[in-house]
Design a protein around this motif. Structure first.
Motif, PDB file in Angstrom:
ATOM      1  N   PRO A 139      10.797  -9.806  33.131  1.00 49.87           N
ATOM      2  CA  PRO A 139      11.808  -8.733  33.144  1.00 49.87           C
ATOM      3  C   PRO A 139      12.009  -8.128  31.761  1.00 49.87           C
ATOM      4  O   PRO A 139      12.086  -8.840  30.755  1.00 49.87           O
ATOM      5  N   VAL A 140      12.095  -6.799  31.714  1.00 46.20           N
ATOM      6  CA  VAL A 140      12.326  -6.072  30.453  1.00 46.20           C
ATOM      7  C   VAL A 140      13.820  -5.734  30.349  1.00 46.20           C
ATOM      8  O   VAL A 140      14.400  -5.219  31.308  1.00 46.20           O
ATOM      9  N   PRO A 198       7.963   0.376  31.525  1.00 45.33           N
ATOM     10  CA  PRO A 198       8.870  -0.620  30.935  1.00 45.33           C
ATOM     11  C   PRO A 198      10.289  -0.117  30.734  1.00 45.33           C
ATOM     12  O   PRO A 198      11.205  -0.919  30.518  1.00 45.33           O
ATOM     13  N   ILE A 199      10.494   1.204  30.750  1.00 45.70           N
ATOM     14  CA  ILE A 199      11.840   1.767  30.698  1.00 45.70           C
ATOM     15  C   ILE A 199      11.978   2.781  31.825  1.00 45.70           C
ATOM     16  O   ILE A 199      10.981   3.324  32.307  1.00 45.70           O
ATOM     17  N   ALA A 200      13.210   3.025  32.260  1.00 44.47           N
ATOM     18  CA  ALA A 200      13.453   4.013  33.316  1.00 44.47           C
ATOM     19  C   ALA A 200      13.159   5.402  32.783  1.00 44.47           C
ATOM     20  O   ALA A 200      13.694   5.805  31.749  1.00 44.47           O
ATOM     21  N   LYS A 246      12.942  -3.267  35.489  1.00 49.79           N
ATOM     22  CA  LYS A 246      11.653  -3.008  34.865  1.00 49.79           C
ATOM     23  C   LYS A 246      11.024  -4.319  34.408  1.00 49.79           C
ATOM     24  O   LYS A 246      11.722  -5.272  34.042  1.00 49.79           O
ATOM     25  N   GLU A 247       9.697  -4.346  34.421  1.00 45.42           N
ATOM     26  CA  GLU A 247       9.022  -5.587  34.082  1.00 45.42           C
ATOM     27  C   GLU A 247       7.625  -5.332  33.540  1.00 45.42           C
ATOM     28  O   GLU A 247       7.075  -4.233  33.675  1.00 45.42           O
ATOM     29  N   HIS A 255       5.580   4.185  38.605  1.00 45.31           N
ATOM     30  CA  HIS A 255       6.554   3.594  37.689  1.00 45.31           C
ATOM     31  C   HIS A 255       7.329   2.432  38.283  1.00 45.31           C
ATOM     32  O   HIS A 255       8.044   1.729  37.566  1.00 45.31           O
ATOM     33  N   ARG A 256       7.221   2.235  39.577  1.00 41.38           N
ATOM     34  CA  ARG A 256       7.919   1.110  40.224  1.00 41.38           C
ATOM     35  C   ARG A 256       6.977  -0.089  40.290  1.00 41.38           C
ATOM     36  O   ARG A 256       5.895   0.005  40.865  1.00 41.38           O
ATOM     37  N   PRO A 257       7.368  -1.245  39.723  1.00 39.76           N
ATOM     38  CA  PRO A 257       6.479  -2.414  39.794  1.00 39.76           C
ATOM     39  C   PRO A 257       6.287  -2.859  41.232  1.00 39.76           C
ATOM     40  O   PRO A 257       7.243  -2.922  42.001  1.00 39.76           O
TER      41      PRO A 257
END
Length: 416
Positions: free
Chosen positions: A288-289, A257-259, A269-270, A240-242
C-alpha cells in the motif's frame, strides 16, 4: 528475485492548476525506503513515466533523482515508455542512464532489442558483478505505426483486428527472442531462469478511471489476455486501478501510485512486490502507498455540504489542505453557487478545485484550470472541455464526442 512493479507515475502532471511535485518527491522518498526494507532487486515502471511529451524541468529532475538514488542502492531500474511519454524525451538520456543501472525502453523496436536481463541486487556495491535474476520481454506502449501499415479501404473493424493481430505477433516475436536468451543463460548458469513480460495497454476486462485516455482511438479497444505469451509474470501499465486481469494472478496492473483524478480518490493505491525463483512466480504482494495529498469528492445540497466539509477537513492540515471536487444536487440551479461554496469552506484546510452541477456538466470551478496549457492536453481533452461550456442533452453530447473521435482517428491514420 524480487521485483517492485509500478506504473503510471505521470511526473509533471498539472492537476486543475495544481502541481503534483511535492507528492512525487515524497513518493520517491517512500519508494527508496521500501526498496531497502523489502530487499527489492529491481524496480519496473510500466509506462507513463511523464504526464506529457514535454515534461517541465522539475519533472525531469525528479526522474533523475529516482534513477540516481536507486543506482546508489544497487537496484536496477527498468523504465518503459507509455502513451503519455515522448519517445524522443526518453531516448535522449537512455545511454547515460544505462550507466546508472537504468534501462530505458522508449518504443517498440526490433524484437531482439526488447529483451533484457534484470540482475539481482548488488547490496550497495555499485561496481559489483550482478547475478542474473530474470529475463524480460520489455514491451512498452505499442503505436500502430510500429507494428503495421494502414491499408486503404479497410473498415474500422478490420483495422482493429489487424492491429490486435500485429500486437500479438510482436509479443510472440519478442517472447521467442527472450526465450532464446533465457535458454542461453540457463546453460551458462546451470539452473532455470524466470521470464516476465511487460505491456502498456488496455486488456479485456480491465476497469479504468476518468484519467485514463483511450490509446488506440478507433482501432483497438482491449487486448485479449489469451494473446499474451506464456510468461511467468506480466507487468502491465496504463490502467490506474490496481487489479488482476481476468482473475489471473500472474497478469497484473499495479495501478498509479497516486490518485490522478477524483474518481480514483477512494482507491487504495499500491505497488506490487513480485517474487520469482527458478520454478517461476512464487508470490505477488500488494504494497500500500500512503496518501501524500488528500483528494476528496463530495456530493450534497447546500444544507448537507457544511457537515461534509467539516468531515473532510479532519483529513487535512493548513500545510497540506485537501483538494475537493463538489457535486451540488438540488441547489445546482443557483448562479452564485461558487461564491456560496467558497463561503462555506472559509477557514477550513480545504481547496475546492472543481464544482459540478448534478444536472449539468463540470462548470467553471474556483481555481479553474489556470495553469493548464495545450501541451498537456490531447485533442479529445480539448474538445471535451469545450463541450463542457455548452448546454446540451447527453445524447447530443455523446454523438458529437463519438463523431469527433472518429475524425481524430482518421486524421492520425492519414498522417501515419
Amino acid at each position: 528475485m524480487r521485483l517492485l512493479h509500478t506504473s503510471d507515475w505521470h511526473l509533471g502532471q498539472h492537476f486543475m492548476g495544481k502541481s503534483r511535485q511535492a507528492e512525487h518527491r515524497q513518493l520517491i522518498d517512500w519508494l527508496v525506503a521500501q526498496v531497502d526494507t523489502h530487499a527489492v532487486d529491481a524496480v519496473l515502471i510500466a509506462g507513463d513515466i511523464f504526464d506529457t511529451g514535454t515534461p517541465p524541468s522539475y519533472a525531469r529532475e525528479l526522474y533523475s533523482d529516482l534513477v540516481v538514488r536507486l543506482h546508489a542502492a544497487g537496484v536496477t531500474l527498468l523504465l518503459l515508455g507509455g502513451n503519455h511519454d515522448s519517445v524522443a524525451t526518453l531516448r535522449e538520456s537512455s545511454a547515460l542512464l544505462e550507466r546508472l543501472s537504468a534501462r530505458v525502453v522508449p518504443h517498440a523496436d526490433a524484437p531482439e532489442a526488447q529483451v533484457c536481463v534484470l540482475p539481482l541486487r548488488s547490496n550497495g556495491a555499485v561496481n559489483a558483478r550482478k547475478a542474473p535474476g530474470c529475463v524480460v520481454c520489455a514491451v512498452p506502449f505499442i503505436r500502430p505505426r510500429d507494428v503495421m501499415q494502414s491499408e486503404y479501404g479497410q473498415s474500422a473493424e478490420q483495422k482493429q483486428q489487424s492491429l490486435q493481430l500485429a500486437i500479438q505477433a510482436y509479443y510472440q516475436a519478442v517472447f521467442a527472442a527472450a526465450d532464446a536468451r533465457r535458454k542461453a543463460l540457463e546453460a551458462e548458469l546451470g539452473h532455470a531462469v524466470p521470464l516476465i513480460a511487460t505491456g502498456h495497454l488496455t486488456t479485456v476486462g480491465a476497469s479504468a478511471s476518468e484519467s485514463v485516455r483511450e490509446i488506440y482511438v478507433g482501432a483497438l479497444e482491449a487486448f485479449p489476455t489469451s494473446a499474451f505469451p506464456p510468461a511467468d509474470y506480466i507487468a502491465l501499465g496504463h490502467i490506474h486501478r490496481p487489479q488482476k486481469v481476468g482473475g489471473l494472478t500472474h497478469i497484473r496492473y499495479s495501478g498509479s501510485p497516486i490518485a490522478l483524478s477524483f474518481d480514483e480518490a477512494t482507491q487504495q493505491k499500491e505497488m506490487l512486490l513480485v517474487d520469482l525463483n527458478e520454478t517461476g512466480l512464487q508470490a505477488v504482494t500488494p504494497l500500500p502507498v500512503p496518501v501524500f495529498q488528500p483528494l476528496i469528492a463530495l456530493k450534497g445540497n447546500l444544507k448537507t455540504l457544511p457537515a461534509s466539509f467539516a468531515q473532510a477537513a479532519q483529513d487535512a492540515t493548513p500545510e497540506c489542505p485537501a483538494w475537493l471536487e463538489v457535486t451540488v444536487a438540488e441547489d445546482d440551479y443557483l448562479a452564485d453557487l461558487p461564491a456560496r461554496i467558497q463561503t462555506m469552506t472559509e477557514g477550513l484546510p480545504l481547496e475546492v478545485l472543481r464544482i459540478r452541477r448534478e444536472r449539468g456538466n463540470a462548470v467553471a470551478h474556483l481555481t479553474a484550470d489556470a495553469g493548464v496549457t495545450l501541451d498537456e492536453l490531447d485533442p479529445i481533452d480539448v474538445f471535451a472541455r469545450r463541450l463542457a461550456h455548452e448546454t446540451l442533452d447527453d445524447e447530443v453530447r455523446d454523438a458529437l464526442t463519438t463523431r469527433y473521435k472518429a475524425v481524430v482517428a482518421a486524421t492520425v491514420e492519414g498522417d501515419a
